[in-house]
Design a protein around this motif. Structure first.
Motif, PDB file in Angstrom:
ATOM      1  N   ASP A 162      40.621   9.416  58.742  1.00  0.00           N
ATOM      2  CA  ASP A 162      39.997  10.581  58.109  1.00  0.00           C
ATOM      3  C   ASP A 162      41.066  11.498  57.517  1.00  0.00           C
ATOM      4  OD1 ASP A 162      37.532   9.682  58.855  1.00  0.00           O
ATOM      5  OD2 ASP A 162      37.430  10.891  60.678  1.00  0.00           O
ATOM      6  N   LYS A 163      40.685  12.253  56.477  1.00  0.00           N
ATOM      7  CA  LYS A 163      41.591  13.225  55.885  1.00  0.00           C
ATOM      8  C   LYS A 163      41.872  14.345  56.879  1.00  0.00           C
ATOM      9  CE  LYS A 163      42.642  12.485  51.428  1.00  0.00           C
ATOM     10  NZ  LYS A 163      43.960  12.682  50.810  1.00  0.00           N
ATOM     11  N   LEU A 164      43.148  14.763  56.988  1.00  0.00           N
ATOM     12  CA  LEU A 164      43.537  15.839  57.889  1.00  0.00           C
ATOM     13  C   LEU A 164      43.484  17.178  57.174  1.00  0.00           C
ATOM     14  CD1 LEU A 164      46.650  14.188  59.564  1.00  0.00           C
ATOM     15  CD2 LEU A 164      44.345  14.329  60.485  1.00  0.00           C
ATOM     16  N   GLU A 165      43.282  18.215  57.949  1.00  0.00           N
ATOM     17  CA  GLU A 165      43.257  19.564  57.407  1.00  0.00           C
ATOM     18  C   GLU A 165      44.588  20.254  57.685  1.00  0.00           C
ATOM     19  OE1 GLU A 165      39.984  21.461  59.249  1.00  0.00           O
ATOM     20  OE2 GLU A 165      38.471  20.249  58.225  1.00  0.00           O
ATOM     21  N   VAL A 166      44.922  21.241  56.889  1.00  0.00           N
ATOM     22  CA  VAL A 166      46.153  22.013  57.062  1.00  0.00           C
ATOM     23  C   VAL A 166      45.765  23.465  57.293  1.00  0.00           C
ATOM     24  CG1 VAL A 166      48.322  22.713  56.013  1.00  0.00           C
ATOM     25  CG2 VAL A 166      47.403  20.436  55.571  1.00  0.00           C
ATOM     26  N   ASP A 167      46.348  24.057  58.342  1.00  0.00           N
ATOM     27  CA  ASP A 167      45.952  25.432  58.652  1.00  0.00           C
ATOM     28  C   ASP A 167      46.641  26.430  57.722  1.00  0.00           C
ATOM     29  OD1 ASP A 167      48.530  25.669  59.520  1.00  0.00           O
ATOM     30  OD2 ASP A 167      48.060  25.667  61.657  1.00  0.00           O
ATOM     31  N   SER A 168      46.391  27.711  57.932  1.00  0.00           N
ATOM     32  CA  SER A 168      46.795  28.753  56.995  1.00  0.00           C
ATOM     33  C   SER A 168      48.301  28.929  56.879  1.00  0.00           C
ATOM     34  CB  SER A 168      46.177  30.097  57.400  1.00  0.00           C
ATOM     35  OG  SER A 168      46.554  30.424  58.738  1.00  0.00           O
ATOM     36  N   ASP A 169      49.043  28.659  57.952  1.00  0.00           N
ATOM     37  CA  ASP A 169      50.498  28.851  57.862  1.00  0.00           C
ATOM     38  C   ASP A 169      51.214  27.574  57.458  1.00  0.00           C
ATOM     39  OD1 ASP A 169      50.227  27.309  60.071  1.00  0.00           O
ATOM     40  OD2 ASP A 169      51.295  28.654  61.451  1.00  0.00           O
ATOM     41  N   GLU A 170      50.453  26.635  56.915  1.00  0.00           N
ATOM     42  CA  GLU A 170      50.972  25.403  56.337  1.00  0.00           C
ATOM     43  C   GLU A 170      51.552  24.439  57.370  1.00  0.00           C
ATOM     44  OE1 GLU A 170      53.717  26.443  53.264  1.00  0.00           O
ATOM     45  OE2 GLU A 170      52.147  26.793  51.821  1.00  0.00           O
ATOM     46  N   GLU A 171      51.280  24.692  58.641  1.00  0.00           N
ATOM     47  CA  GLU A 171      51.696  23.725  59.649  1.00  0.00           C
ATOM     48  C   GLU A 171      50.651  22.607  59.700  1.00  0.00           C
ATOM     49  OE1 GLU A 171      54.308  23.388  61.403  1.00  0.00           O
ATOM     50  OE2 GLU A 171      55.326  25.254  60.900  1.00  0.00           O
ATOM     51  N   GLU A 172      51.106  21.379  59.725  1.00  0.00           N
ATOM     52  CA  GLU A 172      50.168  20.259  59.726  1.00  0.00           C
ATOM     53  C   GLU A 172      49.535  20.124  61.104  1.00  0.00           C
ATOM     54  OE1 GLU A 172      50.100  15.540  58.545  1.00  0.00           O
ATOM     55  OE2 GLU A 172      51.921  16.709  58.361  1.00  0.00           O
ATOM     56  N   VAL A 173      48.238  19.912  61.142  1.00  0.00           N
ATOM     57  CA  VAL A 173      47.537  19.732  62.403  1.00  0.00           C
ATOM     58  C   VAL A 173      46.753  18.431  62.347  1.00  0.00           C
ATOM     59  CG1 VAL A 173      47.317  22.182  62.878  1.00  0.00           C
ATOM     60  CG2 VAL A 173      45.538  21.043  61.580  1.00  0.00           C
ATOM     61  N   VAL A 174      46.500  17.857  63.530  1.00  0.00           N
ATOM     62  CA  VAL A 174      45.774  16.600  63.584  1.00  0.00           C
ATOM     63  C   VAL A 174      44.324  16.903  63.908  1.00  0.00           C
ATOM     64  CG1 VAL A 174      45.645  14.327  64.637  1.00  0.00           C
ATOM     65  CG2 VAL A 174      47.845  15.446  64.356  1.00  0.00           C
ATOM     66  N   THR A 175      43.530  17.107  62.902  1.00  0.00           N
ATOM     67  CA  THR A 175      42.106  17.343  63.078  1.00  0.00           C
ATOM     68  C   THR A 175      41.401  17.036  61.771  1.00  0.00           C
ATOM     69  OG1 THR A 175      40.419  18.944  63.729  1.00  0.00           O
ATOM     70  CG2 THR A 175      42.231  19.779  62.423  1.00  0.00           C
ATOM     71  N   SER A 176      40.131  16.821  61.838  1.00  0.00           N
ATOM     72  CA  SER A 176      39.348  16.551  60.645  1.00  0.00           C
ATOM     73  C   SER A 176      37.949  17.098  60.865  1.00  0.00           C
ATOM     74  CB  SER A 176      39.287  15.042  60.351  1.00  0.00           C
ATOM     75  OG  SER A 176      38.547  14.374  61.339  1.00  0.00           O
ATOM     76  N   SER A 177      37.234  17.239  59.783  1.00  0.00           N
ATOM     77  CA  SER A 177      35.912  17.848  59.866  1.00  0.00           C
ATOM     78  C   SER A 177      34.926  16.991  60.634  1.00  0.00           C
ATOM     79  CB  SER A 177      35.368  18.095  58.451  1.00  0.00           C
ATOM     80  OG  SER A 177      35.332  16.869  57.733  1.00  0.00           O
ATOM     81  N   SER A 178      35.218  15.702  60.788  1.00  0.00           N
ATOM     82  CA  SER A 178      34.249  14.794  61.405  1.00  0.00           C
ATOM     83  C   SER A 178      34.567  14.465  62.858  1.00  0.00           C
ATOM     84  CB  SER A 178      34.183  13.479  60.618  1.00  0.00           C
ATOM     85  OG  SER A 178      35.441  12.830  60.651  1.00  0.00           O
ATOM     86  N   GLU A 179      35.631  15.064  63.420  1.00  0.00           N
ATOM     87  CA  GLU A 179      36.024  14.669  64.763  1.00  0.00           C
ATOM     88  C   GLU A 179      35.861  15.806  65.758  1.00  0.00           C
ATOM     89  OE1 GLU A 179      40.077  13.603  64.970  1.00  0.00           O
ATOM     90  OE2 GLU A 179      40.828  15.518  64.289  1.00  0.00           O
ATOM     91  N   SER A 180      35.747  15.457  67.000  1.00  0.00           N
ATOM     92  CA  SER A 180      35.603  16.425  68.065  1.00  0.00           C
ATOM     93  C   SER A 180      36.967  16.849  68.577  1.00  0.00           C
ATOM     94  CB  SER A 180      34.805  15.811  69.223  1.00  0.00           C
ATOM     95  OG  SER A 180      35.533  14.736  69.788  1.00  0.00           O
ATOM     96  N   THR A 181      36.979  17.866  69.447  1.00  0.00           N
ATOM     97  CA  THR A 181      38.237  18.339  70.019  1.00  0.00           C
ATOM     98  C   THR A 181      38.905  17.245  70.835  1.00  0.00           C
ATOM     99  OG1 THR A 181      37.329  20.553  70.128  1.00  0.00           O
ATOM    100  CG2 THR A 181      39.271  20.102  71.472  1.00  0.00           C
ATOM    101  N   GLY A 182      38.106  16.460  71.569  1.00  0.00           N
ATOM    102  CA  GLY A 182      38.667  15.380  72.368  1.00  0.00           C
ATOM    103  C   GLY A 182      39.346  14.334  71.515  1.00  0.00           C
TER     104      GLY A 182
END
Length: 590
Positions: A509-529
């Motif tokens: 899945d495509k990853l999202e990038v938070d506001s301070d431009e640090e890369e995070v491992v999360t996507s709109s379709s996944e849970s916290t786990g």
């Protein structure tokens, strides 16, 4: 291929050829017999050339008669005898090494890749029967069968050299790796693993058993070797020899000296308290730091659950398959399904499911299922059939064997014929699947989700095998070359480093990038786990997405995927699914 009889009568020679000439020409002919799919034909050819002559002439037969008899036997075996599993004659398979005739004894020499063949006795009987029909009266027939040196199984021949290098010297002569797993503790997984190993050895296989459950090693309790000491190996520094007991090579953290400094080591070791990364290193040391020698299969008794150790094993090895162990309860069967899904996602087929403690037989001979028949839920899956599921009874014989330190399949009490019969069927099922894989045949267990659909050049969607994906890095163009293979051929797609880096390491899945431009491992379709599990795959990551990513270095991680070491210091393990998705594919889960 030039026949032996043609060599003998070449140039229209009417007179009987000398024994020396026959010996010389037949030795040359032997050099062209090479088993198919052998990764090193030169080595195999050299072994055959240096072997004794395939025809030793009997004094009661003229050289011409002996050559004609041999050719008649070879033709008969090629035309009338197919292997019941591979559906190919034994001469084409390369199993028929030579035929010797001496003192009215005809000896047929068979050299198989493994003696772990479910129908080996029937094969030998068929050879003896067919040859007996071709020899003159008064002649006897002997069938000599042995196994060649094991060759690590690899799905892509191009990866053979890389595979051997990654395995290291201790595993370089191990053909197959088989995981025995469960998602619940206390279901009898270790009991199944131990007895399966000894049953495979009884069939003639060269078998090893590794207790991968470092948090609670069971092997020292279930098997009491005569000499449980672990000794150093001359193979290299830090290498040890496994403990050999009744034909099976054993290794467990419980056999390791308590002075090793590893938590939980030794027969009386305390609780093994260690974090995931350390647990993975201990497993790797037990696996690769042991001089296993020649093995047809190394059985891995996995720890319960689906954690770091399972991921480490699937990344270090190319597992040939797995066996799931569960109990009849609905909860255990549900967890068994999760385990099957996990191994499927890692590119590993579950070859069989064992339902332990499924029933008991009363004094009247009736079968009773006190916990229900939860395993039937698995049979409803298209992935499993009734022949893939094995039910073991509640058994005092099995329990007594465990407590006594002698596995049931080794002790073989006559009153345990029911349990022994189930283990025999399970072992034959496993051997059947491994034999298919070893000879490049499709396993009868095609895992769902193992194909990726992709449109190439605007044409109709084509299906590619995820497990065979190959990846290389092009640092000049700062991209990766992804090669996909299908029944129609192969295709190559270029994936930019940025595109792959922005993909979820497991799902793609495509990853999202938070506001301070640090890369995070999360996507709109996944849970916290799911995000937390993905972060565990990233061994080191402190980079911003605009940092320099190349030059990069890649390493294959078994059938799971590839590890990418980026120039910014990050090391991320991408699954085959993630790589295929980044290349524009869509995983087919049908």
């Amino acid at each position: 291929m030039m026949s032996f009889s043609n060599i003998v009568v070449r140039r229209g020679c009417r007179r009987a050829c000398s024994s020396a000439l026959i010996h010389q020409r037949l030795s040359r002919a032997t050099a062209i017999i090479t088993p198919p799919n052998h990764p090193d034909p030169t080595m195999c050819r050299r072994q055959l050339t240096n072997s004794p002559s395939p025809l030793v002439v009997d004094r009661s037969l003229s050289p011409r008669q002996a050559a004609a008899l041999e050719e008649s036997i070879l033709k008969e075996l090629q035309q009338s005898l197919q292997d019941s599993i591979l559906k190919t004659d034994i001469r084409t398979l390369g199993w028929l090494k030579n035929v010797t005739i001496n003192n009215k004894v005809v000896k047929v020499v068979l050299r198989l890749p493994t003696l772990l063949h479910p129908h080996l006795k029937e094969l030998e009987s068929d050879v003896q029967r067919l040859v007996s029909q071709k020899v003159p009266p008064g002649f006897t027939v002997q069938v000599d069968t042995s196994a060649t040196q094991p060759i690590p199984f690899v799905r892509n021949v191009q990866e053979h050299t890389e595979l051997i290098s990654n395995l290291g010297p201790g595993l370089s002569n191990v053909s197959h790796f088989l995981a025995v797993y469960s998602c619940k503790g206390g279901v009898g997984k270790s009991t199944v693993a131990v007895n399966l190993a000894y049953e495979l050895a009884r069939m003639g296989g060269r078998v090893g058993l590794l207790d991968v459950d470092i948090y609670g090693p069971s092997l020292p309790i279930l098997v009491h070797p005569d000499h449980p000491e672990v000794h150093q190996s001359s193979l290299g520094p830090g290498m040890v020899k496994p403990i050999t007991h009744q034909g099976v090579k054993l290794m467990s953290l419980g056999y390791v000296s308590p002075n090793s400094g590893v938590p939980g080591s030794g027969p009386d070791g305390g609780a093994a308290v260690m974090r995931g990364p350390m647990a993975g290193r201990v497993v790797t040391q037990l696996l690769k730091g042991t001089d296993w020698g020649d093995l047809d299969v190394l059985v891995l008794d996995m720890p319960p659950g689906t954690g770091d150790v399972h991921l480490a094993i699937c990344q270090e090895l190319q597992l040939s398959g797995a066996v799931s162990v569960t109990t009849p309860s609905k909860l255990a069967a549900t967890d068994a399904r999760k385990g099957i899904e996990m191994f499927t996602s890692l590119g590993v087929h579950t070859l069989a499911a064992v339902e332990n403690m499924a029933y008991f037989v009363c004094d009247g001979g009736g079968k009773h299922y006190p916990f229900g028949e939860g395993i039937k839920k698995l049979a409803e899956d298209e992935e499993f059939s009734k022949t893939d599921i094995f039910q073991l009874p509640i058994s005092t014989h099995t329990n007594q064997a465990n407590d006594g330190g002698t596995p049931l399949c080794l002790a073989r009490p006559t009153e345990a014929s029911m349990e022994l019969g189930v283990f025999e069927m399970l072992a034959k099922k496993v051997a059947h699947e491994l034999l298919l894989l070893q000879h490049g045949r499709a396993s009868s267990k095609e895992a769902p989700g193992s194909k990726v659909s992709m449109s190439i050049g605007g044409n109709v969607s084509e299906h590619f095998d995820i497990g065979s994906i190959q990846v290389s890095v092009d640092n000049t163009s700062e991209s990766f070359l992804v090669r996909l293979f299908s029944e129609k051929g192969a295709t190559q797609i270029k994936v930019t480093g940025k595109e792959l880096r922005q993909r979820h390491p497991k799902t793609g899945d495509k990853l999202e990038v938070d506001s301070d431009e640090e890369e995070v491992v999360t996507s709109s379709s996944e849970s916290t786990g799911t995000a937390a599990r993905a972060k565990e795959m990233i061994q080191y990551h402190s980079a911003k997405p605009r940092a320099k990513l190349f030059p990069a270095k890649i390493t294959k991680k078994g059938r799971y995927g590839y590890s990418v070491e980026w120039a910014d210091g990050a090391t991320i393990i991408f699954s085959m699914t993630s790589i295929a998705t980044a290349a524009g594919g869509k995983v087919n889960t049908e």
